[in-house]
Design a protein around this motif. Sequence first.
Motif, PDB file in Angstrom:
ATOM      1  N   ASP A  98      10.244  -0.557 -14.673  1.00 20.05           N
ATOM      2  CA  ASP A  98       9.993  -1.919 -14.137  1.00 20.05           C
ATOM      3  C   ASP A  98       8.643  -2.293 -13.632  1.00 20.05           C
ATOM      4  OD1 ASP A  98      12.761  -1.066 -13.146  1.00 20.05           O
ATOM      5  OD2 ASP A  98      12.225   0.778 -11.966  1.00 20.05           O
ATOM      6  N   SER A  99       8.194  -1.999 -14.545  1.00 13.78           N
ATOM      7  CA  SER A  99       6.696  -1.791 -14.586  1.00 13.78           C
ATOM      8  C   SER A  99       5.715  -1.426 -15.932  1.00 13.78           C
ATOM      9  CB  SER A  99       5.682  -2.049 -13.232  1.00 13.78           C
ATOM     10  OG  SER A  99       5.435  -0.219 -13.283  1.00 13.78           O
ATOM     11  N   ARG A 169       4.070  -7.218 -12.381  1.00 14.97           N
ATOM     12  CA  ARG A 169       4.351  -6.111 -13.045  1.00 14.97           C
ATOM     13  C   ARG A 169       3.730  -5.792 -13.650  1.00 14.97           C
ATOM     14  NH1 ARG A 169       3.711  -3.455  -9.308  1.00 14.97           N
ATOM     15  NH2 ARG A 169       5.507  -1.426  -9.731  1.00 14.97           N
ATOM     16  N   LEU A 324      -1.283  -3.438 -10.110  1.00 14.88           N
ATOM     17  CA  LEU A 324       0.028  -2.960  -9.982  1.00 14.88           C
ATOM     18  C   LEU A 324       0.435  -2.462  -8.234  1.00 14.88           C
ATOM     19  CD1 LEU A 324       0.922  -1.198 -13.326  1.00 14.88           C
ATOM     20  CD2 LEU A 324       1.176  -3.619 -12.630  1.00 14.88           C
ATOM     21  N   THR A 328       2.533  -4.693  -5.899  1.00 15.06           N
ATOM     22  CA  THR A 328       3.962  -3.705  -5.513  1.00 15.06           C
ATOM     23  C   THR A 328       4.052  -4.380  -3.843  1.00 15.06           C
ATOM     24  OG1 THR A 328       3.627  -2.528  -6.942  1.00 15.06           O
ATOM     25  CG2 THR A 328       5.152  -2.019  -4.958  1.00 15.06           C
TER      26      THR A 328
END
Length: 334
Positions: A98-99, A169, A324, A328
């Motif tokens: 996802d990152s 991300r 990050l 988010t």
Amino acid sequence: MPTHPTRRGTTELPPRGLLQSRAAATVGGFTLRPLSGLLPAEQFWGVWAARQVIAGVMDTFGPSLSGTRVEPVDVRLADGRRVVGEWVYGRGVPGNHDSAIYYLHGSGYVLCSPRTHRRLTAWLSRLTGQPVFCVDYRLAPKYRFPTAATDVRAGWDWLHTELGIAPDRIVMAGDSAGGHLAVDLLLQPGVPHPAALALFSPLFDMTFGLARTRDALRRDPAISPRDAARLVGLYCGAADMAHPGLTLDVRNGRRLPPTLIQAGGAEMLLGDARRLHEDLRAAGADCELQVWPDQVHVFQALPKLSPEARPAMHSATAFLAEALHRNTIADVAG
């Protein structure tokens, strides 16, 4: 919209390096620097021997971390470009994407690989909780300019187009020549920027003019500017050094994402780090420069040699993790 991190404070650095670090720099000046001058970079056996020496130093002073998982990557993009590298997961880091951290290893464009830098990438992964993709770009003298830059661009495109990881991300990091490759990539028109960029001892001036000036003030313990230029020359070949992929116009280029630069006070590329810092700030980027006293080139990869590698890595990974985290929060709020 995603937001970029802003450094709320700077890391407090010691006035001098610890005795162990100062001793390592002194010993290197009597061993590594003379040895690097004896190996003929223009001959196959000289390149082979230099690669063995560097791999041995990295393995000895940057031993692998327990619990590290590695997944090799060798894929083709839809347009046929090849991406080779490896995913590195520190202990406890999940395998989802996802990152991520995109890592560009140093090498003088000739010497290193994801394998030699696995301690550094595994450390980045463990401290941030993020998987790290380290691209295995092709090396000189077999592959010359702009092959490495082409491979780095392919790896970046693969992460966010084929794997679907949003650029905000992803954070990017690189050392030495990898720093030059990172800045070159992000200056290119149309390339989406990561959330942040961390550079360890980045190479900026490919002519090594800044390095020669710095080396005249304090000799680099690992290699001379002349010998480093010979290595990089194997990559540049007959290319025009004024090419924008070699001489980076940061001041007049795109505004880069928030950046942290760490350099060692004992290395010749300190001048490069300072000039890059100045140019990034002149172009409007949020950039912090940390000069760690008495440290050698990319000391973060050598924790058994330099005790300061640990606080430096904690500072760098806190910067990347914060980037990050902020994005988010912004994505959720948006």
